[in-house]
Every structure is written in C-alpha cells, then in structure tokens.
Scaffold this motif. Structure first.
Motif, PDB file in Angstrom:
ATOM      1  N   ASP A 202       0.825  -1.210   0.000  1.00  0.00           N
ATOM      2  CA  ASP A 202       0.000   0.000   0.000  1.00  0.00           C
ATOM      3  C   ASP A 202       0.856   1.256   0.000  1.00  0.00           C
ATOM      4  O   ASP A 202       0.473   2.284  -0.569  1.00  0.00           O
ATOM      5  CB  ASP A 202      -0.920   0.021   1.224  1.00  0.00           C
ATOM      6  CG  ASP A 202      -1.976  -1.074   1.157  1.00  0.00           C
ATOM      7  OD1 ASP A 202      -2.268  -1.540   0.041  1.00  0.00           O
ATOM      8  OD2 ASP A 202      -2.506  -1.459   2.216  1.00  0.00           O
ATOM      9  N   ASN A 203       2.016   1.182   0.650  1.00  0.00           N
ATOM     10  CA  ASN A 203       2.840   2.377   0.858  1.00  0.00           C
ATOM     11  C   ASN A 203       4.075   2.434  -0.026  1.00  0.00           C
ATOM     12  O   ASN A 203       4.855   3.387   0.085  1.00  0.00           O
ATOM     13  CB  ASN A 203       3.277   2.449   2.331  1.00  0.00           C
ATOM     14  CG  ASN A 203       2.102   2.478   3.283  1.00  0.00           C
ATOM     15  OD1 ASN A 203       1.085   3.103   3.002  1.00  0.00           O
ATOM     16  ND2 ASN A 203       2.222   1.790   4.410  1.00  0.00           N
ATOM     17  N   THR A 204       4.301   1.436  -0.880  1.00  0.00           N
ATOM     18  CA  THR A 204       5.503   1.382  -1.700  1.00  0.00           C
ATOM     19  C   THR A 204       5.126   1.359  -3.174  1.00  0.00           C
ATOM     20  O   THR A 204       4.329   0.513  -3.583  1.00  0.00           O
ATOM     21  CB  THR A 204       6.347   0.143  -1.364  1.00  0.00           C
ATOM     22  OG1 THR A 204       6.595   0.107   0.043  1.00  0.00           O
ATOM     23  CG2 THR A 204       7.678   0.183  -2.104  1.00  0.00           C
ATOM     24  N   PRO A 205       5.693   2.254  -4.001  1.00  0.00           N
ATOM     25  CA  PRO A 205       5.402   2.218  -5.436  1.00  0.00           C
ATOM     26  C   PRO A 205       5.822   0.895  -6.057  1.00  0.00           C
ATOM     27  O   PRO A 205       6.861   0.317  -5.691  1.00  0.00           O
ATOM     28  CB  PRO A 205       6.241   3.378  -6.000  1.00  0.00           C
ATOM     29  CG  PRO A 205       6.475   4.284  -4.836  1.00  0.00           C
ATOM     30  CD  PRO A 205       6.553   3.386  -3.636  1.00  0.00           C
ATOM     31  N   GLY A 207       7.004   0.303  -8.972  1.00  0.00           N
ATOM     32  CA  GLY A 207       8.271   0.386  -9.697  1.00  0.00           C
ATOM     33  C   GLY A 207       9.474   0.165  -8.802  1.00  0.00           C
ATOM     34  O   GLY A 207      10.473  -0.430  -9.226  1.00  0.00           O
ATOM     35  N   GLN A 208       9.397   0.633  -7.556  1.00  0.00           N
ATOM     36  CA  GLN A 208      10.521   0.433  -6.638  1.00  0.00           C
ATOM     37  C   GLN A 208      10.675  -1.037  -6.271  1.00  0.00           C
ATOM     38  O   GLN A 208      11.797  -1.545  -6.159  1.00  0.00           O
ATOM     39  CB  GLN A 208      10.321   1.276  -5.376  1.00  0.00           C
ATOM     40  CG  GLN A 208      10.457   2.773  -5.605  1.00  0.00           C
ATOM     41  CD  GLN A 208      10.475   3.548  -4.306  1.00  0.00           C
ATOM     42  OE1 GLN A 208      10.640   2.980  -3.227  1.00  0.00           O
ATOM     43  NE2 GLN A 208      10.316   4.863  -4.397  1.00  0.00           N
ATOM     44  N   ILE A 209       9.563  -1.731  -6.096  1.00  0.00           N
ATOM     45  CA  ILE A 209       9.635  -3.162  -5.780  1.00  0.00           C
ATOM     46  C   ILE A 209      10.196  -3.928  -6.963  1.00  0.00           C
ATOM     47  O   ILE A 209      11.065  -4.804  -6.816  1.00  0.00           O
ATOM     48  CB  ILE A 209       8.243  -3.689  -5.394  1.00  0.00           C
ATOM     49  CG1 ILE A 209       7.690  -2.920  -4.193  1.00  0.00           C
ATOM     50  CG2 ILE A 209       8.308  -5.186  -5.079  1.00  0.00           C
ATOM     51  CD1 ILE A 209       6.268  -3.272  -3.837  1.00  0.00           C
ATOM     52  N   VAL A 210       9.714  -3.604  -8.160  1.00  0.00           N
ATOM     53  CA  VAL A 210      10.219  -4.265  -9.368  1.00  0.00           C
ATOM     54  C   VAL A 210      11.713  -4.003  -9.528  1.00  0.00           C
ATOM     55  O   VAL A 210      12.486  -4.890  -9.899  1.00  0.00           O
ATOM     56  CB  VAL A 210       9.443  -3.779 -10.606  1.00  0.00           C
ATOM     57  CG1 VAL A 210      10.081  -4.298 -11.888  1.00  0.00           C
ATOM     58  CG2 VAL A 210       7.993  -4.226 -10.521  1.00  0.00           C
ATOM     59  N   SER A 211      12.142  -2.774  -9.227  1.00  0.00           N
ATOM     60  CA  SER A 211      13.560  -2.424  -9.348  1.00  0.00           C
ATOM     61  C   SER A 211      14.418  -3.270  -8.414  1.00  0.00           C
ATOM     62  O   SER A 211      15.516  -3.702  -8.783  1.00  0.00           O
ATOM     63  CB  SER A 211      13.758  -0.937  -9.030  1.00  0.00           C
ATOM     64  OG  SER A 211      15.121  -0.579  -9.116  1.00  0.00           O
ATOM     65  N   LEU A 285      17.320   5.608  -9.833  1.00  0.00           N
ATOM     66  CA  LEU A 285      16.864   4.578 -10.771  1.00  0.00           C
ATOM     67  C   LEU A 285      15.557   3.956 -10.298  1.00  0.00           C
ATOM     68  O   LEU A 285      14.632   3.729 -11.088  1.00  0.00           O
ATOM     69  CB  LEU A 285      17.936   3.495 -10.934  1.00  0.00           C
ATOM     70  CG  LEU A 285      17.582   2.336 -11.876  1.00  0.00           C
ATOM     71  CD1 LEU A 285      17.329   2.855 -13.284  1.00  0.00           C
ATOM     72  CD2 LEU A 285      18.683   1.285 -11.874  1.00  0.00           C
ATOM     73  N   ALA A 286      15.459   3.683  -8.998  1.00  0.00           N
ATOM     74  CA  ALA A 286      14.220   3.118  -8.459  1.00  0.00           C
ATOM     75  C   ALA A 286      13.063   4.098  -8.627  1.00  0.00           C
ATOM     76  O   ALA A 286      11.948   3.703  -8.989  1.00  0.00           O
ATOM     77  CB  ALA A 286      14.408   2.760  -6.984  1.00  0.00           C
ATOM     78  N   LEU A 292       7.989   5.503 -14.299  1.00  0.00           N
ATOM     79  CA  LEU A 292       7.656   4.834 -15.556  1.00  0.00           C
ATOM     80  C   LEU A 292       6.445   3.920 -15.389  1.00  0.00           C
ATOM     81  O   LEU A 292       5.537   3.910 -16.229  1.00  0.00           O
ATOM     82  CB  LEU A 292       8.861   4.025 -16.048  1.00  0.00           C
ATOM     83  CG  LEU A 292       9.984   4.804 -16.723  1.00  0.00           C
ATOM     84  CD1 LEU A 292      11.184   3.895 -16.962  1.00  0.00           C
ATOM     85  CD2 LEU A 292       9.507   5.382 -18.049  1.00  0.00           C
ATOM     86  N   ASN A 293       6.450   3.151 -14.300  1.00  0.00           N
ATOM     87  CA  ASN A 293       5.336   2.233 -14.065  1.00  0.00           C
ATOM     88  C   ASN A 293       4.016   2.991 -13.917  1.00  0.00           C
ATOM     89  O   ASN A 293       2.992   2.629 -14.507  1.00  0.00           O
ATOM     90  CB  ASN A 293       5.622   1.409 -12.806  1.00  0.00           C
ATOM     91  CG  ASN A 293       4.531   0.401 -12.511  1.00  0.00           C
ATOM     92  OD1 ASN A 293       4.435  -0.654 -13.120  1.00  0.00           O
ATOM     93  ND2 ASN A 293       3.684   0.717 -11.552  1.00  0.00           N
TER      94      ASN A 293
END
Length: 674
Positions: A202-205, A207-211, A285-286, A292-293
């Motif tokens: 809920d609190n994390t984008p 794209g950052q997790i994918v990165s 980058l993250a 981007l996501n």
C-alpha cells in the motif's frame, strides 16, 4: 557435484538474516562451497603453471643465453680430455667453465672471454686477441644450448596451454556458482514478496519493488560474476607473485610490498568518496522505474488531462540528478582507478630498474632474476587494475544488496505449501473489532456482527466508511488493532494465512487477469482442476456465452491485464475464478460496479445458485443488487449505524433508506432526503 545436489542446495536457507551485507553475501557462496573450493584449487594450479613459465624463461636466460659470457678455456683440440664437450674455432678448441670440473683440463689451457660488443660478440684470447665473431661462429658456441632451449621453450608453451585450460575450467565453475547464487537470491526475495504484509504494498510504489527484484538482483549478479571472480583470481595472483619474489630476493620483495598498502589506501578513499553517489544513482533509478510504471498505467488519464509535459519534466528532474551523480562517480573512478595504479606502478618499475642497475648489486643478481622481477611486477599491476575496473560494479552491487536484504529482512509470515485446514462451516464473527491503517487513526471502530453459515451479508456505506477494510481483515491482509475475528469459533489470528484463505473466494471491483488463457485465469494453474470443472464454473456465472464465441474457447489467449476483453467479461471470468474452488466464504467487493445491467442480471441469477450453503459478503454501491441479502450492515465513519434486511431498513427510513432513494428513479417523499 550432481544436478540433484545443486537443486537440494537451492532449497536450503543461507542462514539467519543477520550480519553485514558482505557476510550475508558470503553465506550464499557457502551454499556452493564444494564447487568454490574445487575452483580455487584449480585456480592455484593454474597460477602455479603461470608462475612457472617465467622461471623457465629465467633458466633460458641465465643458463643458456647468458652462458656464452661465462669463462672459457682455450686449448688444442687434441689436448681436450675425452668426454668433455668443446667448440672448435679456427685451430683451437674452447671449453666452457661448466663443461669441465676443476682440474680436468690441462694447466696450459688459457682463459678466454666472450663479451657483447655493440650488436656483435667479441672473443678475447691470448691466441687471437680481440676478435669479432660472425653470426655463424656465435651460433657454433651455442651448439650445446640449442636443444635445452627448445625443450624449455616447449615447456613454457605447455605450461601456458595447461594454465589456459585450468583458467577456463575455474572461470566456468565460478561463473556457474555466481549464476546459482543470484538465482537463489532472486528466488528468496521473490518468495519474501508473498510473506510481507499487504501494508507494505500500500505504501511502496510498484516500480521500486520491481527495481529491487529485477535491477538490484542483476547488479548482485555482476558482483559475483565479475568482482568476486576477479577478486579471487587477482588475490591469489598477488599472493603467488609475492611468494615468488620472496624466493628470488627478499629485499626487493619487501620494497614491492609497499605497493599493497598504497593501493589499499587508494581503494578505501575511492569507496569513501564514491559511495554516496552510487547510493544516489540507485535511488534515482528506483524512482525512475516507479515513475515509468505509474506513467504507463495512467497514460489515458495523463493524455486526457494534458499532463504529458508536466510528467516529462518530473522525469527529467530524476534523470538529470542521476546523470550528475553518475558523472561525479566517473570522475572519482577516473582519478583513483587505472591512472593511480599505472602511476604508482611506473614509479616502482623505475625504482627496480635503478636498484638492479646500481653498482652495489653488480654481479650479485643475474639478468634472469632481473627479468623475473620485471615480469612478476607486471603481474601485480594486472590483478590490481582488474580489481579497480570492477570497483564501480562492486559498489553498485553492494548498494543493491543492501536494498534487497532490507526487503528480505521485513517481518512476514511463512507461506505454507499445502495447508491442511479442515473445511469450515462458514460462520464468521466480528467481536468489537477496531482497526486503522496508520498508528493512532481508526478506520473501523468496535465492529461486531455474526454471519451464520449460508447467510448473505451486505456492507453498504459511502466511500471511506470501512467496507473494504472489513473484508481486508477477514482475508488476513491486516490484523485488527483491537477485538477478535473468528471463523467457526476459532480466532483468525491463530490460523496461518494460507489455511485462512484456503476456503475463501473473492471477486474484486477491478478484476485482474494474468497473461495466459481464459482457462489458466480461472484455474490459476491448479493441477487438480479439470477442463470440465472450469467450464462448469464459467457456465455458473454466465461467462460461457461469450467464451463459446471465441475462436479457441476457454483456451483463448489473454494478454496482460486482459485488455482485449470488456470490463464485464473480465469480471465474469473473475467470478468463475472465485467459484471454481468451491469456497465456503465468498466475498464480492463491489463486483458488479463495472458490469452492465444485462450482465448484472446474469450474475444475480448465478449468485442465487452459488450462494447456497456458502457464507457470502457483498460490498456494493448499487443497493438494488443486495435486496435479497439476509443482513445489510450500513457503515458510517467506521461504525455500524444500521443493520437489518432491506425491508426492515426501508421501513426504518434512516440512512439506508435515503441512500436507496437517491439511487432509485422513484420520487422521494418530501423531506426525506436531507
């Protein structure tokens, strides 16, 4: 190591999530310690073969090429004792000092020297005086050295071939281990995604997790494949070279040892000043991936509201900041990398040349030893340069590893492979449950109700009233701050999340379809579900009407998010997905909000069948869809303000009555709508 053994290793844990990043990375390597040890043994053998080559070259120089400058004895050929080698030159015979033992030659044998004179060799003897030798004559003086030199050259070539083969084998083994280690890390962090609380997502984008899972683990792979392999090879090379230098001349070995603290200091300073830039690069980058996501998923909205330019400017800020940090890192690397290594290396090379050329060592050290020192010194520079070349990769990898381990260290609950929970009856109780997503704030306050087996409970209320939060608690996505939730009298907090959800089915407001086909989206690759069961589920919800018209039926391909299907068709498939597992508890979270009236009528008829014997929870904005519910709970600001059947609530003419009148086309009595 066999393939099966490797697979067993992949299933083993690398140890507790403690220690420094380097220690944890090293524990992953220990999972494959046998192969690593074998690779290091092969590396030592390869290093031995590499270091033995210059020793053979030294032997060629000192014992054969330079042997012509040794002392010679001149005497008539007839006076040479039998069995002693000699070189005939003009009328005399010449015996090198190592061809005859002291006292074997007659006393009248005169001493002769052969020395370098420009590009030619000069013979100095009592008989012929100072005489320049022709090339053929010089070759004749080497007649007994030709075969040993060819043998030694063959040995050098053989050692080079052996070293190359051994290096190939050890490199392949280390690269294989690196791939396996990163495979294990990637699977560990992906598995961790299923253990950590929903609150994190809920609190994390996204794209950052994918990165972290994609980019950061790829950077860790570069650490193992490039830097770690280079470090192991280079470290052993440096140790081997210094061992050889100590064997040759301990004084010069100590002088060369000064290189190590100098290069260590350069590396420490490099890491100190560049670390913050590497961390900033990874963070930007993250953030860029997250942007981007978000941009890709919201492209229609961005274009509709003409936000393309603003989005591009926001992305440009991140891109420019990453560029500046990247430039600073490159500047530090350019100053403290190869340039520093070459500069210090050239100074030490000049010192060694001066050292060997000093008069104090004249005659004490041979030209072959001089050649060895220059050769071995060059072998010190190469691995150090290799370490510096991989330094940026190593820094990026360490920062990435810290980000990955931070994710892996989050508290979570283990996922059971096959939960053994018995099928419940389906009675659900909320007992004085309070809950908030943030500390100190309550979304739900003292919620209490009971849903008996087979009953349908509807939750209604304005946006933010807490309807979805109740279902999130029931599914175990969050834990209540106060109170208790029970299923058949057992508190859900004492059950594993997989056992809790094993007999539940859910249909969300925004159905998500996975890449594959319609069958896989219904069965979710469950091995025990047959085509007949999947088709029956599609029929139960009325999805068979449109599925049968598709070219490949339920095997029709589905692209990402099911974008080739209408919202209603996607929702029908998600209904079939929930029902095919024959759930005891069925949750419909605003499941009919994206469906047209005709499709809604189909689902209503299907639900009348599938709700038999199941406890069903319905969250709905369309109040017309919940008229048949056994109990309707009306929520307002996290509290249940009304409860009862549709008729009871309409007769009460309270909040539910006003909500229903607002949605209906019937005129409201005067004064009823506030």
């Amino acid at each position: 190591m066999t393939h099966h053994a490797t697979e067993d290793q992949l299933n083993r844990s690398p140890g507790p999530p403690s220690g420094t990043t380097a220690q944890r990375l090293f524990r992953y390597v220990l999972l494959f310690r046998r192969k690593v040890v074998l690779a290091l043994v092969i590396l030592v053998l390869a290093l031995g073969a590499q270091l033995a080559g210059p020793l053979l070259a030294k032997q060629i120089i000192d014992e054969h090429i330079q042997a012509i400058t040794w002392e010679w004895r001149e005497l008539p050929a007839a006076a040479v004792p039998e069995g002693i080698r000699y070189v005939p030159y003009r009328e005399m015979a010449y015996v090198r000092s190592d061809w005859a033992a002291p006292g074997e030659l007659p006393a009248e044998a005169a001493a002769v020297t052969i020395s370098q004179e420009g590009l030619a060799m000069q013979l100095s003897s009592p008989t012929y005086g100072e005489t320049l030798l022709s090339a053929a004559e010089v070759t004749s003086f080497y007649r007994y050295d030709t075969q040993p030199v060819l043998t030694l050259v063959g040995g050098i070539i053989l050692l080079a071939v052996i070293a190359s083969l051994l290096n190939f084998v050890q490199s392949l083994m280390l690269q294989t281990v690196a791939q396996r280690v990163v495979q294990r890390i990637r699977m560990d962090v992906f598995s961790q995604m299923h253990r950590i609380p929903i609150r994190f997502f809920d609190n994390t984008p996204v794209g950052q997790i994918v990165s972290r899972i994609a980019n950061d683990t790829e950077n860790i792979k570069e650490l193992y494949m490039s830097f770690m392999a280079t470090f192991a090879v280079s470290g052993l090379n440096i140790v081997g070279v210094f061992a050889a230098l100590l064997f040759l001349d301990w004084r010069m070995a100590l002088v060369c040892a000064i290189l190590l603290p100098i290069y260590t200091l350069i590396i420490i300073l490099h890491l100190k000043f560049s670390r913050k830039y590497v961390a900033a690069i990874r963070a930007r980058l993250a953030e860029m991936n997250a942007t981007l996501n978000e941009t890709i998923h919201t492209m229609p909205i961005l274009q509709a509201f003409r936000r393309e330019q603003r989005t591009r400017e926001e992305f440009e800020v991140l891109n420019e900041d990453r560029y500046r940090n990247q430039v600073m890192q490159f500047r530090i690397f350019a100053f403290s990398g190869r340039n520093a290594v070459y500069f210090v290396g050239r100074l030490f090379t000049a010192m060694i040349i001066w050292y060997f050329g000093s008069q104090s060592l004249t005659g004490a050290i041979s030209f072959g030893v001089f050649y060895l020192f220059i050769d071995y010194l060059g072998r010190i520079f190469e691995p150090i340069i290799g370490i510096f070349d991989q330094m940026m990769n190593a820094q990026r990898a360490v920062v990435s590893a810290e980000r990955v381990f931070e994710l892996m260290d989050m508290e979570g609950e283990e996922v059971e492979a096959e939960p053994k929970a018995p099928r419940p009856q389906g009675q659900v109780e909320f007992d004085q449950v309070s809950f908030g997503y943030l500390p100190g704030t309550h979304v739900l306050r003292r919620i209490s109700f009971t849903a008996a087996r087979g009953q349908t409970v509807a939750l209604v209320g304005h946006t933010g009233s807490g309807k979805s939060s109740i279902m999130n608690l029931l599914l175990g996505f969050y834990e209540p701050d106060e109170g208790e939730i029970r299923i058949d009298g057992q508190a859900t907090g004492t059950m594993s999340k997989q056992a809790l959800r094993q007999h539940m089915g859910i249909v969300l407001q925004d159905p998500y379809l996975f890449t594959g086909d319609i069958r896989s989206n219904v069965a979710l690759h469950h091995p025990e579900l047959t085509d007949e069961q999947v088709w029956q589920a599609l029929q139960d919800v009325g999805a068979d009407r449109f599925v049968s018209r598709l070219p490949q039926g339920m095997h029709e391909p589905v692209v990402e998010r099911g974008s080739t299907l209408s919202a209603g068709e996607r929702q029908l498939i998600s209904f079939a997905r929930a029902l095919v597992y024959d759930p005891v508890i069925l949750i419909l979270d605003e499941a009919t909000s994206s469906i047209d009236s005709e499709t809604e009528a189909l689902i209503q008829r299907a639900l009348d069948v599938v709700r038999e014997g199941r406890t069903t929870f319905i969250i709905a904005h369309r109040l017309s869809t919940i008229k048949e519910a056994d109990t309707i709970l009306v929520l307002h600001r996290g509290e249940i303000v009304e409860r009862g059947t549709h008729d009871e609530l309409m007769a009460r003419e309270g909040r539910y009555y006003r909500m229903y009148q607002l949605q209906s086309s019937e005129p409201s009595p005067a004064g009823e709508i506030a």
